[in-house]
Design a protein around this motif. Structure first.
Motif, mmCIF file in Angstrom:
data_model
loop_
_atom_site.group_PDB
_atom_site.id
_atom_site.type_symbol
_atom_site.label_atom_id
_atom_site.label_comp_id
_atom_site.label_asym_id
_atom_site.label_seq_id
_atom_site.Cartn_x
_atom_site.Cartn_y
_atom_site.Cartn_z
ATOM 1 N N PHE A 27 0.798 -1.149 -0.175
ATOM 2 C CA PHE A 27 -0.132 -0.062 0.261
ATOM 3 C C PHE A 27 0.735 1.474 0.313
ATOM 4 O O PHE A 27 2.034 1.584 0.940
ATOM 5 N N GLY A 28 0.662 2.152 -0.772
ATOM 6 C CA GLY A 28 1.152 3.755 -0.926
ATOM 7 C C GLY A 28 2.654 3.294 -0.777
ATOM 8 O O GLY A 28 3.777 3.698 -0.192
ATOM 9 N N GLY A 29 3.102 2.252 -1.658
ATOM 10 C CA GLY A 29 4.465 1.867 -2.213
ATOM 11 C C GLY A 29 5.344 1.133 -0.936
ATOM 12 O O GLY A 29 6.440 1.183 -0.968
ATOM 13 N N ALA A 30 4.855 1.128 -0.186
ATOM 14 C CA ALA A 30 5.359 -0.164 1.267
ATOM 15 C C ALA A 30 4.387 -1.422 1.331
ATOM 16 O O ALA A 30 3.733 -1.835 1.048
ATOM 17 N N SER A 57 2.620 1.076 -10.501
ATOM 18 C CA SER A 57 2.436 2.586 -10.076
ATOM 19 C C SER A 57 3.388 3.076 -11.419
ATOM 20 O O SER A 57 5.180 1.853 -11.844
ATOM 21 N N GLU A 61 6.107 -1.506 -8.654
ATOM 22 C CA GLU A 61 4.594 -2.871 -7.933
ATOM 23 C C GLU A 61 4.044 -3.591 -9.258
ATOM 24 O O GLU A 61 5.241 -4.339 -10.474
ATOM 25 N N THR A 82 -1.199 6.667 -10.637
ATOM 26 C CA THR A 82 -0.358 6.522 -11.488
ATOM 27 C C THR A 82 -0.546 4.772 -11.532
ATOM 28 O O THR A 82 0.880 4.511 -12.983
ATOM 29 N N ALA A 172 4.637 0.874 8.473
ATOM 30 C CA ALA A 172 3.396 1.009 8.070
ATOM 31 C C ALA A 172 3.389 0.365 6.376
ATOM 32 O O ALA A 172 1.921 0.003 5.613
ATOM 33 N N ALA A 173 4.607 -0.582 6.379
ATOM 34 C CA ALA A 173 4.993 -1.916 5.492
ATOM 35 C C ALA A 173 3.584 -3.388 5.804
ATOM 36 O O ALA A 173 4.058 -4.023 4.459
ATOM 37 N N ASN A 175 0.459 -3.142 6.039
ATOM 38 C CA ASN A 175 -1.192 -3.502 5.724
ATOM 39 C C ASN A 175 -1.438 -5.045 5.229
ATOM 40 O O ASN A 175 -1.936 -4.546 6.436
ATOM 41 N N ARG A 221 13.678 -2.733 -1.973
ATOM 42 C CA ARG A 221 12.563 -2.960 -2.323
ATOM 43 C C ARG A 221 12.342 -3.776 -3.542
ATOM 44 O O ARG A 221 12.507 -3.143 -4.882
ATOM 45 N N ASN B 51 -3.931 2.863 6.559
ATOM 46 C CA ASN B 51 -2.552 1.837 6.059
ATOM 47 C C ASN B 51 -2.146 1.758 7.205
ATOM 48 O O ASN B 51 -0.887 0.472 7.748
ATOM 49 N N ILE B 53 -1.946 3.371 10.793
ATOM 50 C CA ILE B 53 -1.499 3.840 12.006
ATOM 51 C C ILE B 53 -2.133 4.552 12.774
ATOM 52 O O ILE B 53 -3.306 5.144 11.944
ATOM 53 N N PHE B 67 10.632 5.352 4.071
ATOM 54 C CA PHE B 67 9.561 4.718 3.027
ATOM 55 C C PHE B 67 8.579 3.448 3.392
ATOM 56 O O PHE B 67 7.496 3.186 2.376
ATOM 57 N N ASP B 68 8.886 2.782 4.596
ATOM 58 C CA ASP B 68 8.050 2.403 5.365
ATOM 59 C C ASP B 68 7.252 2.866 6.069
ATOM 60 O O ASP B 68 6.299 1.777 6.702
ATOM 61 N N VAL B 70 5.048 5.664 5.902
ATOM 62 C CA VAL B 70 4.011 6.987 4.714
ATOM 63 C C VAL B 70 2.416 7.370 4.496
ATOM 64 O O VAL B 70 1.751 6.042 5.977
ATOM 65 N N ASP B 71 1.797 8.417 4.292
ATOM 66 C CA ASP B 71 0.543 8.225 4.858
ATOM 67 C C ASP B 71 -0.443 7.502 3.796
ATOM 68 O O ASP B 71 0.368 6.863 2.697
ATOM 69 N N LYS B 74 0.998 7.939 -0.090
ATOM 70 C CA LYS B 74 2.008 7.914 -0.303
ATOM 71 C C LYS B 74 3.436 8.560 -0.053
ATOM 72 O O LYS B 74 4.760 8.539 0.011
ATOM 73 N N PHE B 85 1.485 1.121 15.241
ATOM 74 C CA PHE B 85 0.994 0.211 14.246
ATOM 75 C C PHE B 85 0.055 -1.028 14.013
ATOM 76 O O PHE B 85 0.127 -1.572 15.042
ATOM 77 N N ASN B 87 -2.490 -3.882 11.066
ATOM 78 C CA ASN B 87 -2.992 -4.012 9.485
ATOM 79 C C ASN B 87 -3.849 -3.768 9.086
ATOM 80 O O ASN B 87 -4.546 -2.871 9.806
ATOM 81 N N GLN B 88 -4.456 -3.805 8.191
ATOM 82 C CA GLN B 88 -5.160 -2.390 6.893
ATOM 83 C C GLN B 88 -6.737 -3.177 7.214
ATOM 84 O O GLN B 88 -7.978 -2.677 7.863
#
Lengths: 221, 227
Positions: A27-30, A57, A61, A82, A172-173, A175, A221, B51, B53, B67-68, B70-71, B74, B85, B87-88
Protein backbone atom coordinates in the motif's frame (compact mmCIF):
# COMPACT_ATOMS: atom_id res chain seq x y z
CA UNK A 1 10.97 -30.95 8.57
CA UNK A 2 9.98 -29.28 5.31
CA UNK A 3 12.39 -26.63 4.17
CA UNK A 4 10.53 -23.39 3.38
CA UNK A 5 13.59 -21.41 2.30
CA UNK A 6 14.25 -20.90 -1.40
CA UNK A 7 17.39 -19.60 -3.06
CA UNK A 8 15.81 -16.60 -4.82
CA UNK A 9 12.80 -15.02 -6.48
CA UNK A 10 13.01 -17.02 -9.68
CA UNK A 11 13.16 -20.33 -7.82
CA UNK A 12 10.28 -19.51 -5.50
CA UNK A 13 7.82 -18.62 -8.30
CA UNK A 14 9.04 -21.28 -10.77
CA UNK A 15 5.87 -23.40 -10.49
CA UNK A 16 3.24 -20.63 -10.47
CA UNK A 17 1.00 -21.71 -13.36
CA UNK A 18 -0.94 -19.77 -15.98
CA UNK A 19 -4.40 -18.91 -14.67
CA UNK A 20 -3.25 -18.68 -11.05
CA UNK A 21 -5.03 -16.31 -8.66
CA UNK A 22 -2.50 -14.29 -6.69
CA UNK A 23 -2.81 -11.76 -3.87
CA UNK A 24 -0.21 -9.01 -3.71
CA UNK A 25 0.48 -7.13 -0.48
CA UNK A 26 1.45 -3.47 -0.33
CA UNK A 27 0.00 0.00 0.00
CA UNK A 28 1.27 3.45 -0.85
CA UNK A 29 4.65 2.21 -2.05
CA UNK A 30 5.31 0.33 1.21
CA UNK A 31 5.27 -3.43 1.69
CA UNK A 32 5.09 -4.53 -1.93
CA UNK A 33 6.77 -7.85 -2.80
CA UNK A 34 8.60 -6.19 -5.68
CA UNK A 35 11.24 -8.89 -6.08
CA UNK A 36 8.57 -11.59 -6.34
CA UNK A 37 6.60 -9.46 -8.83
CA UNK A 38 9.68 -9.00 -11.01
CA UNK A 39 10.37 -12.74 -10.84
CA UNK A 40 6.80 -13.41 -11.95
CA UNK A 41 7.29 -10.96 -14.83
CA UNK A 42 10.45 -12.87 -15.86
CA UNK A 43 8.64 -16.19 -15.59
CA UNK A 44 5.85 -14.89 -17.85
CA UNK A 45 2.89 -16.50 -16.07
CA UNK A 46 -0.28 -15.42 -17.88
CA UNK A 47 -4.03 -15.12 -17.26
CA UNK A 48 -3.42 -14.12 -13.68
CA UNK A 49 -6.26 -13.07 -11.41
CA UNK A 50 -4.71 -10.39 -9.21
CA UNK A 51 -6.03 -9.30 -5.82
CA UNK A 52 -4.41 -6.11 -4.59
CA UNK A 53 -5.36 -2.73 -3.22
CA UNK A 54 -3.52 -0.91 -6.03
CA UNK A 55 -2.82 -1.73 -9.67
CA UNK A 56 0.76 -0.53 -10.02
CA UNK A 57 2.70 2.69 -10.28
CA UNK A 58 4.34 3.12 -13.66
CA UNK A 59 6.41 -0.04 -14.24
CA UNK A 60 6.73 -0.55 -10.48
CA UNK A 61 4.70 -2.75 -8.14
CA UNK A 62 2.02 -4.51 -10.24
CA UNK A 63 2.63 -2.15 -13.17
CA UNK A 64 5.06 -4.46 -14.96
CA UNK A 65 2.53 -7.33 -14.93
CA UNK A 66 -0.14 -5.14 -16.55
CA UNK A 67 2.40 -3.81 -19.04
CA UNK A 68 3.27 -7.40 -19.97
CA UNK A 69 -0.46 -8.27 -20.25
CA UNK A 70 -0.03 -11.06 -17.70
CA UNK A 71 -3.12 -10.12 -15.67
CA UNK A 72 -6.61 -10.90 -16.96
CA UNK A 73 -8.72 -10.01 -13.97
CA UNK A 74 -8.17 -7.67 -11.03
CA UNK A 75 -9.91 -7.31 -7.68
CA UNK A 76 -8.86 -3.95 -6.29
CA UNK A 77 -9.93 -1.03 -4.17
CA UNK A 78 -7.89 1.89 -5.47
CA UNK A 79 -6.14 1.16 -8.77
CA UNK A 80 -4.35 4.47 -8.32
CA UNK A 81 -3.58 7.66 -10.23
CA UNK A 82 -0.21 6.34 -11.43
CA UNK A 83 -1.46 2.92 -12.56
CA UNK A 84 -1.05 3.86 -16.22
CA UNK A 85 -0.47 0.33 -17.54
CA UNK A 86 -3.53 -0.93 -15.72
CA UNK A 87 -5.65 1.97 -17.02
CA UNK A 88 -4.44 1.31 -20.58
CA UNK A 89 -5.49 -2.36 -20.31
CA UNK A 90 -8.76 -1.41 -18.62
CA UNK A 91 -9.56 1.22 -21.26
CA UNK A 92 -8.87 -1.33 -24.01
CA UNK A 93 -11.31 -3.78 -22.41
CA UNK A 94 -8.55 -6.33 -21.78
CA UNK A 95 -9.08 -6.52 -18.04
CA UNK A 96 -12.01 -7.53 -15.95
CA UNK A 97 -12.14 -5.40 -12.80
CA UNK A 98 -13.97 -5.83 -9.53
CA UNK A 99 -13.71 -2.60 -7.58
CA UNK A 100 -14.56 -2.69 -3.88
CA UNK A 101 -14.27 -0.72 -0.68
CA UNK A 102 -10.84 -1.09 0.88
CA UNK A 103 -12.06 -2.26 4.26
CA UNK A 104 -14.35 -4.77 2.57
CA UNK A 105 -11.38 -6.10 0.62
CA UNK A 106 -9.64 -6.56 3.98
CA UNK A 107 -12.66 -8.20 5.55
CA UNK A 108 -13.21 -10.56 2.61
CA UNK A 109 -9.62 -11.73 2.98
CA UNK A 110 -10.07 -12.09 6.72
CA UNK A 111 -13.31 -14.04 6.22
CA UNK A 112 -11.51 -16.42 3.86
CA UNK A 113 -8.69 -16.87 6.35
CA UNK A 114 -11.16 -17.47 9.18
CA UNK A 115 -13.41 -19.95 7.35
CA UNK A 116 -16.37 -17.56 7.10
CA UNK A 117 -17.95 -17.88 3.62
CA UNK A 118 -19.85 -14.57 3.68
CA UNK A 119 -20.90 -11.66 5.88
CA UNK A 120 -23.30 -8.71 5.93
CA UNK A 121 -22.06 -5.13 5.94
CA UNK A 122 -23.49 -1.62 5.76
CA UNK A 123 -20.59 -0.50 3.55
CA UNK A 124 -21.66 0.02 -0.06
CA UNK A 125 -25.43 0.11 0.59
CA UNK A 126 -27.10 2.34 -1.98
CA UNK A 127 -23.98 2.54 -4.16
CA UNK A 128 -22.72 0.89 -7.35
CA UNK A 129 -20.94 -1.85 -5.41
CA UNK A 130 -24.28 -3.12 -4.08
CA UNK A 131 -25.47 -4.07 -7.56
CA UNK A 132 -26.37 -7.75 -7.80
CA UNK A 133 -25.75 -8.36 -4.09
CA UNK A 134 -28.33 -9.64 -1.64
CA UNK A 135 -29.64 -6.86 0.59
CA UNK A 136 -31.39 -7.31 3.91
CA UNK A 137 -31.98 -5.44 7.12
CA UNK A 138 -29.86 -6.71 10.01
CA UNK A 139 -30.34 -5.20 13.48
CA UNK A 140 -32.25 -2.32 11.93
CA UNK A 141 -29.61 -1.46 9.33
CA UNK A 142 -29.63 -1.98 5.58
CA UNK A 143 -26.82 -4.38 4.72
CA UNK A 144 -25.42 -6.16 1.68
CA UNK A 145 -23.94 -9.64 1.55
CA UNK A 146 -20.24 -9.90 0.76
CA UNK A 147 -18.39 -13.16 0.15
CA UNK A 148 -14.98 -14.35 1.29
CA UNK A 149 -12.10 -13.84 -1.14
CA UNK A 150 -9.15 -16.21 -1.34
CA UNK A 151 -6.45 -17.09 -3.86
CA UNK A 152 -4.05 -19.81 -4.90
CA UNK A 153 -1.07 -17.71 -3.85
CA UNK A 154 -0.22 -14.73 -1.70
CA UNK A 155 2.91 -12.79 -2.59
CA UNK A 156 3.85 -10.78 0.44
CA UNK A 157 6.66 -8.70 1.89
CA UNK A 158 7.86 -8.80 5.49
CA UNK A 159 10.85 -7.43 7.36
CA UNK A 160 12.16 -10.57 9.05
CA UNK A 161 11.26 -14.24 8.96
CA UNK A 162 12.61 -17.03 11.09
CA UNK A 163 13.44 -20.25 9.28
CA UNK A 164 9.97 -21.72 9.79
CA UNK A 165 8.16 -18.57 8.60
CA UNK A 166 7.17 -16.52 11.64
CA UNK A 167 7.07 -12.95 10.37
CA UNK A 168 7.48 -9.41 11.60
CA UNK A 169 6.96 -6.27 9.54
CA UNK A 170 8.22 -2.69 9.54
CA UNK A 171 5.89 0.23 10.31
CA UNK A 172 3.21 0.87 7.66
CA UNK A 173 4.71 -1.77 5.36
CA UNK A 174 2.55 -4.31 7.21
CA UNK A 175 -0.77 -3.18 5.64
CA UNK A 176 -2.41 -6.06 3.68
CA UNK A 177 0.45 -8.55 4.03
CA UNK A 178 -0.67 -10.44 7.17
CA UNK A 179 -4.25 -10.69 5.85
CA UNK A 180 -3.16 -12.12 2.52
CA UNK A 181 -0.70 -14.52 4.13
CA UNK A 182 -3.61 -16.11 5.99
CA UNK A 183 -6.05 -16.15 3.06
CA UNK A 184 -4.06 -17.99 0.37
CA UNK A 185 -3.43 -21.65 -0.39
CA UNK A 186 0.29 -21.01 -0.77
CA UNK A 187 1.96 -17.98 0.78
CA UNK A 188 5.30 -16.79 -0.53
CA UNK A 189 7.12 -14.12 1.44
CA UNK A 190 10.14 -12.03 0.55
CA UNK A 191 12.04 -10.66 3.51
CA UNK A 192 15.03 -8.47 4.23
CA UNK A 193 16.45 -11.00 6.65
CA UNK A 194 16.01 -14.63 7.68
CA UNK A 195 16.88 -15.39 11.31
CA UNK A 196 17.18 -18.58 13.33
CA UNK A 197 14.15 -20.22 14.93
CA UNK A 198 13.77 -18.72 18.39
CA UNK A 199 15.40 -15.42 17.48
CA UNK A 200 12.02 -13.65 17.20
CA UNK A 201 10.23 -12.98 20.48
CA UNK A 202 6.86 -14.85 20.32
CA UNK A 203 5.22 -11.74 21.81
CA UNK A 204 5.99 -9.65 18.73
CA UNK A 205 5.31 -12.10 15.90
CA UNK A 206 2.61 -10.71 13.61
CA UNK A 207 2.20 -13.58 11.15
CA UNK A 208 2.59 -17.03 12.74
CA UNK A 209 4.52 -19.58 10.67
CA UNK A 210 1.42 -21.70 9.99
CA UNK A 211 0.42 -19.15 7.32
CA UNK A 212 3.76 -19.13 5.48
CA UNK A 213 4.87 -21.75 2.95
CA UNK A 214 7.90 -20.31 1.17
CA UNK A 215 10.52 -17.76 2.16
CA UNK A 216 13.13 -15.88 0.17
CA UNK A 217 15.64 -13.38 1.45
CA UNK A 218 16.20 -10.74 -1.22
CA UNK A 219 18.00 -7.44 -1.09
CA UNK A 220 16.34 -4.13 -1.92
CA UNK A 221 12.77 -3.00 -2.35
CA UNK B 1 -14.68 44.14 4.14
CA UNK B 2 -13.25 41.80 1.56
CA UNK B 3 -15.57 39.38 -0.10
CA UNK B 4 -13.18 36.67 -1.15
CA UNK B 5 -14.24 33.08 -0.75
CA UNK B 6 -11.97 31.13 1.57
CA UNK B 7 -8.83 29.52 0.19
CA UNK B 8 -8.40 25.76 0.49
CA UNK B 9 -5.99 26.41 3.36
CA UNK B 10 -8.60 28.51 5.15
CA UNK B 11 -11.26 25.84 4.72
CA UNK B 12 -8.78 23.44 6.34
CA UNK B 13 -8.09 25.94 9.12
CA UNK B 14 -11.80 26.32 9.90
CA UNK B 15 -12.39 22.57 9.75
CA UNK B 16 -9.51 21.90 12.15
CA UNK B 17 -11.44 23.81 14.82
CA UNK B 18 -13.92 20.90 14.83
CA UNK B 19 -11.35 18.37 16.02
CA UNK B 20 -11.67 17.33 19.67
CA UNK B 21 -8.62 17.18 21.94
CA UNK B 22 -7.39 13.59 22.20
CA UNK B 23 -9.63 12.53 19.32
CA UNK B 24 -8.86 9.83 16.77
CA UNK B 25 -9.30 11.38 13.35
CA UNK B 26 -8.96 10.30 9.72
CA UNK B 27 -8.31 12.94 7.07
CA UNK B 28 -9.08 12.16 3.44
CA UNK B 29 -7.42 13.36 0.23
CA UNK B 30 -7.53 17.00 -0.80
CA UNK B 31 -8.52 19.81 1.54
CA UNK B 32 -8.92 17.52 4.60
CA UNK B 33 -5.28 16.49 4.27
CA UNK B 34 -4.26 20.14 4.87
CA UNK B 35 -6.00 20.22 8.25
CA UNK B 36 -3.14 18.64 10.18
CA UNK B 37 -1.27 21.96 9.73
CA UNK B 38 -3.98 23.80 11.69
CA UNK B 39 -4.54 21.75 14.85
CA UNK B 40 -5.29 24.35 17.53
CA UNK B 41 -2.46 24.86 20.01
CA UNK B 42 -2.69 22.67 23.08
CA UNK B 43 -4.73 19.93 21.38
CA UNK B 44 -3.35 16.47 20.70
CA UNK B 45 -5.00 14.64 17.82
CA UNK B 46 -4.28 10.99 17.02
CA UNK B 47 -4.39 10.97 13.25
CA UNK B 48 -5.40 7.63 11.75
CA UNK B 49 -4.21 6.33 8.40
CA UNK B 50 -5.95 3.37 6.80
CA UNK B 51 -2.65 1.69 6.00
CA UNK B 52 -2.18 0.98 9.69
CA UNK B 53 -1.11 4.01 11.70
CA UNK B 54 -2.76 5.70 14.68
CA UNK B 55 -0.81 8.68 15.94
CA UNK B 56 0.58 10.01 12.68
CA UNK B 57 2.77 13.09 13.02
CA UNK B 58 3.97 15.70 10.53
CA UNK B 59 5.54 14.89 7.19
CA UNK B 60 9.11 13.59 7.40
CA UNK B 61 11.81 16.20 6.87
CA UNK B 62 13.85 15.92 3.68
CA UNK B 63 16.63 13.41 4.24
CA UNK B 64 14.74 11.74 7.10
CA UNK B 65 12.13 9.87 5.04
CA UNK B 66 11.40 6.24 5.83
CA UNK B 67 9.47 4.77 2.90
CA UNK B 68 8.00 2.09 5.15
CA UNK B 69 6.28 4.92 7.03
CA UNK B 70 3.94 6.65 4.62
CA UNK B 71 0.43 8.04 4.80
CA UNK B 72 -2.49 7.06 2.56
CA UNK B 73 -1.20 9.47 -0.09
CA UNK B 74 2.24 7.77 -0.19
CA UNK B 75 3.85 10.73 1.59
CA UNK B 76 6.60 9.83 4.11
CA UNK B 77 5.36 10.86 7.55
CA UNK B 78 6.40 10.57 11.20
CA UNK B 79 4.67 9.26 14.31
CA UNK B 80 4.03 10.97 17.64
CA UNK B 81 4.54 9.43 21.09
CA UNK B 82 1.72 6.95 21.72
CA UNK B 83 1.45 5.90 18.09
CA UNK B 84 0.62 2.33 17.05
CA UNK B 85 1.03 0.25 13.90
CA UNK B 86 -1.46 -2.43 12.84
CA UNK B 87 -2.69 -4.19 9.73
CA UNK B 88 -5.17 -2.84 7.19
CA UNK B 89 -8.10 -4.90 8.54
CA UNK B 90 -7.61 -3.47 12.02
CA UNK B 91 -7.30 -0.02 10.47
CA UNK B 92 -10.72 -0.52 8.93
CA UNK B 93 -12.20 -2.00 12.09
CA UNK B 94 -11.47 1.46 13.41
CA UNK B 95 -13.17 3.18 10.45
CA UNK B 96 -16.19 0.93 9.94
CA UNK B 97 -16.67 -0.06 13.54
CA UNK B 98 -17.43 3.42 14.83
CA UNK B 99 -14.12 4.00 16.58
CA UNK B 100 -13.04 7.20 14.85
CA UNK B 101 -14.26 10.33 16.63
CA UNK B 102 -14.15 12.37 13.45
CA UNK B 103 -13.44 11.69 9.80
CA UNK B 104 -13.11 14.40 7.18
CA UNK B 105 -13.49 13.66 3.48
CA UNK B 106 -13.44 15.69 0.31
CA UNK B 107 -16.43 15.34 -2.03
CA UNK B 108 -17.82 16.14 -5.46
CA UNK B 109 -21.34 16.38 -4.07
CA UNK B 110 -23.18 16.16 -0.76
CA UNK B 111 -26.97 15.86 -0.61
CA UNK B 112 -29.29 17.44 1.91
CA UNK B 113 -29.87 13.96 3.36
CA UNK B 114 -26.13 13.53 3.98
CA UNK B 115 -25.35 11.31 1.00
CA UNK B 116 -21.77 11.74 -0.23
CA UNK B 117 -20.30 11.23 -3.71
CA UNK B 118 -16.52 11.42 -3.80
CA UNK B 119 -14.94 8.58 -5.76
CA UNK B 120 -15.83 8.87 -9.43
CA UNK B 121 -16.73 11.58 -11.91
CA UNK B 122 -19.36 10.27 -14.31
CA UNK B 123 -18.38 10.19 -17.95
CA UNK B 124 -14.63 10.19 -17.31
CA UNK B 125 -12.36 7.49 -18.65
CA UNK B 126 -10.61 5.12 -16.31
CA UNK B 127 -11.68 2.90 -13.48
CA UNK B 128 -12.05 5.38 -10.64
CA UNK B 129 -10.99 4.22 -7.22
CA UNK B 130 -12.89 3.76 -3.98
CA UNK B 131 -10.08 3.31 -1.46
CA UNK B 132 -11.06 3.69 2.18
CA UNK B 133 -13.79 6.29 1.63
CA UNK B 134 -16.82 3.97 1.81
CA UNK B 135 -15.69 2.36 5.06
CA UNK B 136 -14.78 5.71 6.60
CA UNK B 137 -18.03 7.39 5.54
CA UNK B 138 -20.23 4.62 6.90
CA UNK B 139 -18.39 4.16 10.16
CA UNK B 140 -17.10 7.48 11.48
CA UNK B 141 -18.97 8.79 14.52
CA UNK B 142 -18.93 12.25 12.99
CA UNK B 143 -18.32 12.68 9.26
CA UNK B 144 -17.41 16.14 8.03
CA UNK B 145 -17.00 17.04 4.37
CA UNK B 146 -14.58 19.80 3.32
CA UNK B 147 -14.93 21.07 -0.22
CA UNK B 148 -15.40 24.12 -2.40
CA UNK B 149 -19.03 25.24 -2.25
CA UNK B 150 -19.35 25.19 -6.05
CA UNK B 151 -17.73 23.28 -8.88
CA UNK B 152 -15.47 25.09 -11.37
CA UNK B 153 -18.45 25.65 -13.66
CA UNK B 154 -20.37 27.18 -10.76
CA UNK B 155 -22.67 24.20 -10.22
CA UNK B 156 -23.66 23.74 -6.57
CA UNK B 157 -21.97 20.84 -4.81
CA UNK B 158 -24.46 20.90 -1.95
CA UNK B 159 -27.44 19.38 -3.77
CA UNK B 160 -30.90 17.91 -3.21
CA UNK B 161 -29.82 14.58 -4.63
CA UNK B 162 -26.36 13.45 -5.74
CA UNK B 163 -25.98 12.73 -9.46
CA UNK B 164 -22.42 11.41 -9.13
CA UNK B 165 -21.79 7.77 -8.09
CA UNK B 166 -22.38 7.53 -4.36
CA UNK B 167 -19.80 6.70 -1.73
CA UNK B 168 -22.32 6.25 1.09
CA UNK B 169 -25.81 7.35 2.05
CA UNK B 170 -27.08 9.47 4.94
CA UNK B 171 -23.81 9.81 6.80
CA UNK B 172 -22.46 13.38 6.47
CA UNK B 173 -23.02 15.45 9.62
CA UNK B 174 -21.43 18.76 8.59
CA UNK B 175 -20.16 20.50 5.48
CA UNK B 176 -17.39 23.10 5.59
CA UNK B 177 -16.81 25.06 2.40
CA UNK B 178 -15.28 28.29 1.15
CA UNK B 179 -18.65 29.95 1.87
CA UNK B 180 -20.22 28.29 4.88
CA UNK B 181 -20.39 25.81 7.71
CA UNK B 182 -23.57 23.76 7.34
CA UNK B 183 -24.92 21.11 9.73
CA UNK B 184 -27.03 18.31 8.31
CA UNK B 185 -29.89 17.82 10.74
CA UNK B 186 -33.11 15.82 10.79
CA UNK B 187 -34.94 19.04 9.86
CA UNK B 188 -32.61 19.85 6.96
CA UNK B 189 -29.49 21.90 6.25
CA UNK B 190 -28.77 24.33 9.07
CA UNK B 191 -26.52 27.25 8.14
CA UNK B 192 -24.21 27.49 11.14
CA UNK B 193 -21.64 30.05 9.89
CA UNK B 194 -20.90 32.08 6.79
CA UNK B 195 -17.54 33.10 5.32
CA UNK B 196 -16.46 36.60 6.37
CA UNK B 197 -18.30 39.21 4.33
CA UNK B 198 -20.99 36.91 2.97
CA UNK B 199 -24.66 36.96 3.90
CA UNK B 200 -26.91 33.92 4.38
CA UNK B 201 -28.87 34.99 1.30
CA UNK B 202 -25.71 34.91 -0.79
CA UNK B 203 -24.80 31.46 0.49
CA UNK B 204 -28.33 30.29 -0.31
CA UNK B 205 -27.94 31.48 -3.88
CA UNK B 206 -24.93 29.14 -4.35
CA UNK B 207 -26.70 26.19 -2.69
CA UNK B 208 -29.35 23.98 -4.30
CA UNK B 209 -31.43 22.83 -1.29
CA UNK B 210 -33.11 25.30 1.03
CA UNK B 211 -31.01 26.30 4.04
CA UNK B 212 -32.43 26.75 7.52
CA UNK B 213 -31.25 30.21 8.59
CA UNK B 214 -31.50 31.59 12.11
CA UNK B 215 -31.71 35.31 12.87
CA UNK B 216 -28.02 35.73 13.56
CA UNK B 217 -25.64 33.54 11.59
CA UNK B 218 -22.09 34.31 12.74
CA UNK B 219 -19.09 34.60 10.46
CA UNK B 220 -16.38 31.95 10.55
CA UNK B 221 -13.43 32.87 12.77
CA UNK B 222 -10.06 32.52 11.12
CA UNK B 223 -6.57 33.59 12.13
CA UNK B 224 -5.93 37.31 11.68
CA UNK B 225 -4.11 38.06 8.47
CA UNK B 226 -5.38 34.84 7.00
CA UNK B 227 -7.79 36.59 4.69
Amino acid sequence: MKNKIYAGGDEVVADVPDGASIMFGGFGGAGFPNNLIRALARRGTRNITAISNNCGSGDNELGILFKNKQIRKAHASFPGPTANHFQDCYGAGEIELELMAQGILCERLRAQAAGIPAFYTTVGVGTEVAKGKEERVVRGKRCILESALGADYAFIKAWKADRIGNLIYRKAARNFNPLMAAAAETTIVEVDEIVEVGALDPEVIITPSIFVDRIVQVPGR
Amino acid sequence: MSKQRLTREQIAERAAQELPDGGCVNLGFGIPNLMSNYVPAGKTIYFHSENGILGMGPRAKPGEEDFDLVDAMKVPVTVIPGAAFFNQAEAHMMTRGGHLDVAVLGAFQVSEKGDIANWKVPGTKGSGGIGGAMDIAVGARRLIVCMEHNARDGAPKVVRQCTYPLTAIECVKAIITDLAVIDITAEGLLLREVAPGFTPAEVQRFTEPRLIVSENVPEMRLAAGGM
